[in-house]
Scaffold this motif. Structure first.
Motif, PDB file in Angstrom:
ATOM      1  N   LYS A   1     -73.090   3.261 -22.077  1.00 24.93           N
ATOM      2  CA  LYS A   1     -73.257   4.014 -20.832  1.00 24.93           C
ATOM      3  C   LYS A   1     -74.232   3.332 -19.875  1.00 24.93           C
ATOM      4  CE  LYS A   1     -71.983   8.473 -22.710  1.00 24.93           C
ATOM      5  NZ  LYS A   1     -70.781   8.657 -21.910  1.00 24.93           N
TER       6      LYS A   1
ATOM      7  N   ASP B   1     -72.469   3.371 -16.568  1.00 26.16           N
ATOM      8  CA  ASP B   1     -71.031   3.622 -16.609  1.00 26.16           C
ATOM      9  C   ASP B   1     -70.836   4.972 -17.283  1.00 26.16           C
ATOM     10  OD1 ASP B   1     -68.286   3.541 -16.734  1.00 26.16           O
ATOM     11  OD2 ASP B   1     -68.180   1.700 -17.914  1.00 26.16           O
TER      12      ASP B   1
ATOM     13  N   MET C   1     -67.175   5.997 -14.227  1.00 25.39           N
ATOM     14  CA  MET C   1     -67.678   5.668 -12.912  1.00 25.39           C
ATOM     15  C   MET C   1     -68.914   4.787 -13.062  1.00 25.39           C
ATOM     16  SD  MET C   1     -67.443   9.377 -10.982  1.00 25.39           S
ATOM     17  CE  MET C   1     -67.791   8.693  -9.370  1.00 25.39           C
TER      18      MET C   1
ATOM     19  N   ARG D   1     -69.027   9.217 -17.068  1.00 20.84           N
ATOM     20  CA  ARG D   1     -67.826   9.991 -16.759  1.00 20.84           C
ATOM     21  C   ARG D   1     -67.810  10.485 -15.305  1.00 20.84           C
ATOM     22  NH1 ARG D   1     -68.934  13.061 -20.405  1.00 20.84           N
ATOM     23  NH2 ARG D   1     -70.004  14.682 -19.251  1.00 20.84           N
ATOM     24  N   ASP D   2     -68.970  11.007 -14.833  1.00 23.58           N
ATOM     25  CA  ASP D   2     -69.005  11.609 -13.505  1.00 23.58           C
ATOM     26  C   ASP D   2     -70.452  11.795 -13.043  1.00 23.58           C
ATOM     27  OD1 ASP D   2     -69.895  13.841 -14.981  1.00 23.58           O
ATOM     28  OD2 ASP D   2     -67.921  14.777 -14.961  1.00 23.58           O
ATOM     29  N   ASN D   3     -70.609  12.382 -11.859  1.00 24.94           N
ATOM     30  CA  ASN D   3     -71.947  12.624 -11.298  1.00 24.94           C
ATOM     31  C   ASN D   3     -72.792  13.509 -12.199  1.00 24.94           C
ATOM     32  OD1 ASN D   3     -71.265  11.173  -9.000  1.00 24.94           O
ATOM     33  ND2 ASN D   3     -70.660  12.986  -7.846  1.00 24.94           N
ATOM     34  N   ALA D   4     -72.158  14.487 -12.812  1.00 19.46           N
ATOM     35  CA  ALA D   4     -72.900  15.415 -13.675  1.00 19.46           C
ATOM     36  C   ALA D   4     -73.481  14.689 -14.889  1.00 19.46           C
ATOM     37  CB  ALA D   4     -71.990  16.559 -14.121  1.00 19.46           C
ATOM     38  N   GLU D   5     -72.703  13.788 -15.498  1.00 21.27           N
ATOM     39  CA  GLU D   5     -73.229  13.051 -16.647  1.00 21.27           C
ATOM     40  C   GLU D   5     -74.361  12.128 -16.213  1.00 21.27           C
ATOM     41  OE1 GLU D   5     -71.830  10.522 -20.540  1.00 21.27           O
ATOM     42  OE2 GLU D   5     -70.583  10.364 -18.744  1.00 21.27           O
TER      43      GLU D   5
ATOM     44  N   PRO E   1     -73.056   4.869  -5.793  1.00 22.28           N
ATOM     45  CA  PRO E   1     -71.802   4.775  -6.535  1.00 22.28           C
ATOM     46  C   PRO E   1     -71.134   3.427  -6.245  1.00 22.28           C
ATOM     47  CG  PRO E   1     -71.822   6.703  -5.079  1.00 22.28           C
ATOM     48  CD  PRO E   1     -73.018   5.881  -4.750  1.00 22.28           C
TER      49      PRO E   1
END
Length: 96
Positions: free
Chosen positions: A39, A57, A1, A59-63, A83
Motif C-alpha cells: 500500500k 496505492d 488509486m 482502494r480509495d480516498n477513505a482508505e 491524486p
C-alpha cells in the motif's frame, strides 16, 4: 488509486524525548508494515527537512484517510495529498 503525499513533521519541543522516541518507533513499524503490504509503494526523505514524499496505492480516498490518520506522528504532521493518474505516455504497465 495512487496518491502522492507530502508529510511534514513538527514534534513539539516540550514533548519528552522518551515519548517522542516511542512514537517514532511505532511510526516506523506502522509505515514498514504498509510498505510490506504494497500500500505504501515509495517513501523518500526530503533533504534538510523532517519531511517525506510518499506514493501510496490504496482502494480509495477513505482508505488513504484511514492510513494517514492512523500514523502515530499524525498529530504532529502537515499533510498534502495529490491524486495521481497513469500518464498515457508511461511505459510502466503497473502504474494505474
Amino acid at each position: 488509486m495512487l496518491f502522492h503525499v507530502r508529510m511534514d513533521v513538527t514534534i513539539p519541543r516540550d514533548l519528552p524525548a522518551e515519548e517522542a522516541a516511542e512514537i517514532i518507533a511505532r511510526e516506523r513499524a506502522y509505515s514498514q508494515a504498509l510498505q510490506a503490504s504494497g500500500k505504501w509503494r515509495h517513501i523518500w526523505r526530503i533533504a534538510g527537512e523532517y519531511a517525506n514524499f510518499s506514493i501510496l496505492d490504496v482502494r480509495d480516498n477513505a482508505e488513504l484517510h484511514e492510513i494517514l490518520s492512523g500514523l502515530p506522528l499524525f498529530p504532529f504532521m502537515k499533510i498534502e495529498v495529490t491524486p495521481l493518474l497513469r500518464h498515457p505516455s508511461s511505459i510502466r504497465e503497473d502504474d494505474r
